[in-house]
Scaffold this motif. Structure first.
Motif, PDB file in Angstrom:
ATOM      1  N   THR A   7      81.973  28.343  73.501  1.00  0.00           N
ATOM      2  CA  THR A   7      82.804  28.899  74.570  1.00  0.00           C
ATOM      3  C   THR A   7      83.330  30.266  74.113  1.00  0.00           C
ATOM      4  N   GLY A   8      83.413  31.199  75.047  1.00  0.00           N
ATOM      5  CA  GLY A   8      83.911  32.542  74.712  1.00  0.00           C
ATOM      6  C   GLY A   8      83.079  33.230  73.663  1.00  0.00           C
ATOM      7  N   SER A   9      81.753  33.293  73.903  1.00  0.00           N
ATOM      8  CA  SER A   9      80.894  33.879  72.857  1.00  0.00           C
ATOM      9  C   SER A   9      80.340  35.249  73.220  1.00  0.00           C
ATOM     10  N   ARG A  32      84.099  34.546  80.377  1.00  0.00           N
ATOM     11  CA  ARG A  32      84.946  34.303  81.544  1.00  0.00           C
ATOM     12  C   ARG A  32      84.795  35.358  82.637  1.00  0.00           C
ATOM     13  N   LYS A  33      84.776  36.613  82.204  1.00  0.00           N
ATOM     14  CA  LYS A  33      84.938  37.713  83.167  1.00  0.00           C
ATOM     15  C   LYS A  33      83.583  38.263  83.610  1.00  0.00           C
ATOM     16  N   ALA A  34      83.271  38.044  84.906  1.00  0.00           N
ATOM     17  CA  ALA A  34      81.974  38.491  85.416  1.00  0.00           C
ATOM     18  C   ALA A  34      81.992  39.993  85.699  1.00  0.00           C
ATOM     19  N   GLY A  35      80.824  40.609  85.530  1.00  0.00           N
ATOM     20  CA  GLY A  35      80.625  41.973  86.020  1.00  0.00           C
ATOM     21  C   GLY A  35      81.118  43.095  85.129  1.00  0.00           C
ATOM     22  N   GLY A  36      81.632  42.794  83.956  1.00  0.00           N
ATOM     23  CA  GLY A  36      82.146  43.859  83.090  1.00  0.00           C
ATOM     24  C   GLY A  36      81.460  43.891  81.742  1.00  0.00           C
ATOM     25  N   SER A  37      82.170  44.441  80.751  1.00  0.00           N
ATOM     26  CA  SER A  37      81.562  44.604  79.429  1.00  0.00           C
ATOM     27  C   SER A  37      81.308  43.246  78.766  1.00  0.00           C
ATOM     28  N   ARG A  81      64.711  31.781  69.520  1.00  0.00           N
ATOM     29  CA  ARG A  81      65.449  30.646  70.092  1.00  0.00           C
ATOM     30  C   ARG A  81      65.604  30.847  71.591  1.00  0.00           C
ATOM     31  N   ARG A  82      65.876  29.772  72.305  1.00  0.00           N
ATOM     32  CA  ARG A  82      66.134  29.867  73.746  1.00  0.00           C
ATOM     33  C   ARG A  82      67.614  30.161  73.977  1.00  0.00           C
ATOM     34  N   SER A  83      67.921  30.793  75.120  1.00  0.00           N
ATOM     35  CA  SER A  83      69.328  31.085  75.414  1.00  0.00           C
ATOM     36  C   SER A  83      69.624  30.811  76.879  1.00  0.00           C
ATOM     37  N   LEU A  84      70.880  30.559  77.145  1.00  0.00           N
ATOM     38  CA  LEU A  84      71.368  30.392  78.524  1.00  0.00           C
ATOM     39  C   LEU A  84      72.734  31.043  78.573  1.00  0.00           C
ATOM     40  N   MET A  85      72.939  31.879  79.589  1.00  0.00           N
ATOM     41  CA  MET A  85      74.229  32.567  79.728  1.00  0.00           C
ATOM     42  C   MET A  85      74.956  31.965  80.925  1.00  0.00           C
ATOM     43  N   VAL A  86      76.194  31.497  80.718  1.00  0.00           N
ATOM     44  CA  VAL A  86      76.935  30.895  81.834  1.00  0.00           C
ATOM     45  C   VAL A  86      78.337  31.473  81.903  1.00  0.00           C
ATOM     46  N   GLN A  87      78.634  32.124  83.021  1.00  0.00           N
ATOM     47  CA  GLN A  87      80.016  32.572  83.262  1.00  0.00           C
ATOM     48  C   GLN A  87      80.795  31.345  83.727  1.00  0.00           C
ATOM     49  N   ALA A  88      81.872  31.026  83.038  1.00  0.00           N
ATOM     50  CA  ALA A  88      82.707  29.885  83.440  1.00  0.00           C
ATOM     51  C   ALA A  88      84.079  30.042  82.799  1.00  0.00           C
TER      52      ALA A  88
END
Ligand SMILES: NC(=O)c1ccc[n+]([C@@H]2O[C@H](COP(=O)([O-])OP(=O)(O)OC[C@H]3O[C@@H](n4cnc5c(N)ncnc54)[C@H](OP(=O)(O)O)[C@@H]3O)[C@@H](O)[C@H]2O)c1
Length: 257
Positions: free
Chosen positions: A12-14, A38-43, A60-67
């Motif tokens: 979380t928070g990576s 957490r914060k979508a659309g920025g840096s 490695r495989r990756s998945l990015m999740v904004q939450a």
């Protein structure tokens, strides 16, 4: 030999800071990585995308999740996406944190709620939602704490949440023992991340701290990787301090004149 080959790790928070270093180290140890921010659309999102590219660059495989971990529905969606993409989760690193830097007695109700919702409830939402997956894999949870859990700093109300979470780590380690899920924590000293840049503005004399007592993100991350591996199998419900020895000297009284 990759010690975490075929494991799936969610940090979380990576997108940045310590979480980012942990994600890179876990990928190098062989794990597929779920990058959360957490914060979508920025840096933050851009850094998360860059991290995913790095993870894939080492095979490695990756998945990015904004939450937002403070919002239960958002956490449910996060773990549903992990399940959909990987069908498993082996390692849950509870790293995300956000808190104002001011004394507890001066916090507005909104700030107090954010403090508890992100740094206590949010972590517990993650544990609850991860549990069905972790039970199946015999997984591990590692919480990232800080010296604020045990030492006073007037501008660091987050410390009380870290103390509460260190208790949660101990309780969950025992509660989840029968489910074959292990729980531990790493308590970091002072690390020069974005959040430290803000904290230093409220911390008188912090600039007097010698460079040798600052912890590098990778030094924390290495201990997280150790706790995620089989060599840590004898450690349960513990918080390991990684502070370059800062806490050994913390009670030294100022020299008398
Ligand atoms: N820096 C230190 O000196 C130090 C020392 C010991 C322990 N720690 C602990 O180490 C951890 C990381 O600290 P750091 O200094 O690397 O922090 P940081 O630079 O402020 O980064 C925080 C990360 O957490 C994410 N985040 C914040 N609130 C979130 C939420 N509600 N849901 C999901 N993600 C969220 C941020 O995403 P966005 O950018 O999208 O908000 C960012 O990726 C924290 O638990 C901190 O308490 C820090």
């Amino acid at each position: 030999m990759l010690p975490l080959k075929d494991k799936v790790a969610l940090i979380t928070g990576s997108s940045r800071g310590i979480g980012n270093a942990i994600a890179r180290k876990l990928a190098l140890a062989g794990a597929d990585i779920v990058v959360n921010f957490r914060k979508a659309g920025g840096s933050s999102e851009q850094q998360a995308e860059q991290l995913c590219r790095e993870v894939e660059g080492v095979g490695r495989r990756s998945l990015m999740v904004q939450a937002d971990i403070a919002v239960k529905d958002s956490v449910k969606k996060l773990f549903a996406e992990v399940n959909e993409k990987f069908g498993r989760l082996d390692l849950l690193i509870l790293n995300a944190a956000k808190a104002p830097f001011k004394p507890i007695e001066k916090l507005f109700e909104r700030e107090l709620r954010q403090l508890v919702e992100t740094n206590y409830l949010g972590n517990i939402f993650c544990i609850q939602e991860a549990l069905p997956l972790l039970e199946k894999s015999g997984g591990k949870i590692v919480f990232i704490s800080s010296l604020g859990s045990r030492f006073y700093n007037p501008a660091y109300p987050l410390g009380s949440m870290k103390a509460a979470m260190e208790s949660v780590v101990r309780d969950c380690a025992e509660g989840l023992r029968q489910k074959n899920v292990s729980v531990n924590a790493v308590c970091g000293g002072i690390v020069k991340t974005d959040s430290f840049k803000v904290l230093r503005q409220f911390w008188e004399n912090i600039d007097m701290l010698p460079e040798s007592l600052f912890v590098e993100p990778d030094e924390l991350a290495d201990v997280v990787v150790f706790l995620c591996g089989s060599e840590s199998r004898g450690i349960t419900g513990q918080t390991i301090v990684v502070d370059k020895g800062l806490s050994n000297a913390i009670c030294r009284l100022p020299e008398s004149k």
